[in-house]
Design a protein around this motif. Structure first.
Motif, PDB file in Angstrom:
ATOM      1  N   ARG A  26       0.595  -1.383  -0.576  1.00  0.00           N
ATOM      2  CA  ARG A  26       0.003  -0.010  -0.019  1.00  0.00           C
ATOM      3  C   ARG A  26       0.960   1.575  -0.171  1.00  0.00           C
ATOM      4  NH1 ARG A  26      -5.402   1.365  -1.054  1.00  0.00           N
ATOM      5  NH2 ARG A  26      -5.889  -0.775   0.582  1.00  0.00           N
ATOM      6  N   CYS A  27       1.652   1.251   0.337  1.00  0.00           N
ATOM      7  CA  CYS A  27       2.854   2.059   0.496  1.00  0.00           C
ATOM      8  C   CYS A  27       3.816   2.914  -0.481  1.00  0.00           C
ATOM      9  CB  CYS A  27       3.605   2.164   2.123  1.00  0.00           C
ATOM     10  SG  CYS A  27       5.359   3.804   2.170  1.00  0.00           S
ATOM     11  N   TYR A  28       3.922   1.273  -0.726  1.00  0.00           N
ATOM     12  CA  TYR A  28       5.157   1.330  -2.612  1.00  0.00           C
ATOM     13  C   TYR A  28       3.667   1.765  -3.795  1.00  0.00           C
ATOM     14  CZ  TYR A  28       7.392   0.104  -6.469  1.00  0.00           C
ATOM     15  OH  TYR A  28       8.079   0.504  -7.708  1.00  0.00           O
ATOM     16  N   LEU A  29       2.617   1.452  -3.469  1.00  0.00           N
ATOM     17  CA  LEU A  29       1.528   2.281  -4.201  1.00  0.00           C
ATOM     18  C   LEU A  29       0.951   3.307  -4.431  1.00  0.00           C
ATOM     19  CD1 LEU A  29      -0.675   1.413  -6.429  1.00  0.00           C
ATOM     20  CD2 LEU A  29      -2.256   1.048  -4.636  1.00  0.00           C
ATOM     21  N   GLY A  30       0.996   4.022  -2.938  1.00  0.00           N
ATOM     22  CA  GLY A  30       1.191   5.553  -2.290  1.00  0.00           C
ATOM     23  C   GLY A  30       2.269   6.224  -2.931  1.00  0.00           C
ATOM     24  N   CYS A  31       3.641   5.467  -3.135  1.00  0.00           N
ATOM     25  CA  CYS A  31       4.901   6.074  -4.051  1.00  0.00           C
ATOM     26  C   CYS A  31       4.883   6.434  -5.132  1.00  0.00           C
ATOM     27  CB  CYS A  31       5.764   5.679  -3.600  1.00  0.00           C
ATOM     28  SG  CYS A  31       6.657   5.669  -1.778  1.00  0.00           S
ATOM     29  N   VAL A  32       3.932   5.238  -5.965  1.00  0.00           N
ATOM     30  CA  VAL A  32       3.857   5.118  -7.465  1.00  0.00           C
ATOM     31  C   VAL A  32       2.958   6.186  -8.398  1.00  0.00           C
ATOM     32  CG1 VAL A  32       2.619   3.594  -9.405  1.00  0.00           C
ATOM     33  CG2 VAL A  32       3.900   2.615  -7.960  1.00  0.00           C
ATOM     34  N   GLU A  33       2.337   6.293  -7.579  1.00  0.00           N
ATOM     35  CA  GLU A  33       0.731   7.525  -7.796  1.00  0.00           C
ATOM     36  C   GLU A  33       1.400   8.876  -7.081  1.00  0.00           C
ATOM     37  OE1 GLU A  33      -2.632   6.605  -8.632  1.00  0.00           O
ATOM     38  OE2 GLU A  33      -2.565   4.887  -7.588  1.00  0.00           O
ATOM     39  N   TRP A  34       2.505   8.808  -6.635  1.00  0.00           N
ATOM     40  CA  TRP A  34       2.516  10.098  -6.540  1.00  0.00           C
ATOM     41  C   TRP A  34       4.477  10.590  -7.776  1.00  0.00           C
ATOM     42  CZ3 TRP A  34       2.608  13.967  -2.296  1.00  0.00           C
ATOM     43  CH2 TRP A  34       2.939  15.448  -2.388  1.00  0.00           C
ATOM     44  N   ASN A  35       4.669   9.642  -8.022  1.00  0.00           N
ATOM     45  CA  ASN A  35       5.532   9.876  -9.061  1.00  0.00           C
ATOM     46  C   ASN A  35       4.537  10.305 -10.527  1.00  0.00           C
ATOM     47  OD1 ASN A  35       7.394   9.626  -7.058  1.00  0.00           O
ATOM     48  ND2 ASN A  35       8.033   7.963  -8.185  1.00  0.00           N
ATOM     49  N   ASP A  36       3.297   9.746 -10.563  1.00  0.00           N
ATOM     50  CA  ASP A  36       2.799   9.766 -11.372  1.00  0.00           C
ATOM     51  C   ASP A  36       1.570  11.305 -11.744  1.00  0.00           C
ATOM     52  OD1 ASP A  36       3.188   7.473 -12.908  1.00  0.00           O
ATOM     53  OD2 ASP A  36       1.788   6.410 -11.928  1.00  0.00           O
ATOM     54  N   ASP A  37       1.852  11.857 -10.301  1.00  0.00           N
ATOM     55  CA  ASP A  37       1.209  12.746 -10.054  1.00  0.00           C
ATOM     56  C   ASP A  37      -0.238  12.941  -9.443  1.00  0.00           C
ATOM     57  OD1 ASP A  37       3.271  15.227 -10.072  1.00  0.00           O
ATOM     58  OD2 ASP A  37       2.819  14.652 -12.842  1.00  0.00           O
TER      59      ASP A  37
END
Length: 102
Positions: A26-37
Motif C-alpha cells: 500500500r505504501c509503495y502504491l502511494g509512491c507510484v501514485e505520487w510519481n504519477d502526479d
C-alpha cells in the motif's frame, strides 16, 4: 541483461497485494501514485498504510505535511499517527520483544 520489466504486471501484483492488506505494498502504491502526479490518491494510500502500522508511510506523510502546504491536514496527520501507534502497539507481544532482545 536480465528480465524485461512489465509495468502492467507490476501494477497488477502491487494492487493485488494492496487489496490483500499488505501495508508495504500500500505504501509503495502511494509512491507510484505520487510519481504519477496522483497526489491525493498517494496521500490516501499512505494514510491507510499508516493505520496498518507501516513506518515509511508516516515518513512520507510528514514530508508532505511539511513541504506541500495543505495537502495533508494537521488533523489527518494526527489521526494517522494515532492509528499507526495503535497498530504498532497491537502487534507487540512478550514473545516478540524477547525475540528482538535475543
Amino acid at each position: 541483461h536480465g528480465v524485461e520489466k512489465d509495468r502492467g504486471k507490476e501494477m497488477y501484483h502491487l494492487e493485488e497485494a494492496t487489496i490483500s492488506g499488505h501495508p508495504t505494498a500500500r505504501c509503495y502504491l502511494g509512491c507510484v501514485e505520487w510519481n504519477d502526479d496522483n497526489t491525493d490518491r498517494a496521500v490516501k494510500h499512505w494514510i491507510i498504510a499508516a493505520t496498518q502500522g507501516e513506518d515509511d508511510s508516516i515518513k512520507f506523510l510528514l514530508d508532505v505535511f511539511r513541504e506541500e502546504d495543505g495537502m495533508v491536514s494537521k488533523d489527518d496527520l494526527a489521526a494517522a499517527l494515532r492509528a499507526h501507534h495503535a497498530a504498532v502497539d497491537s502487534a507487540k507481544s512478550p514473545q516478540r520483544e524477547a525475540a528482538e532482545e535475543f
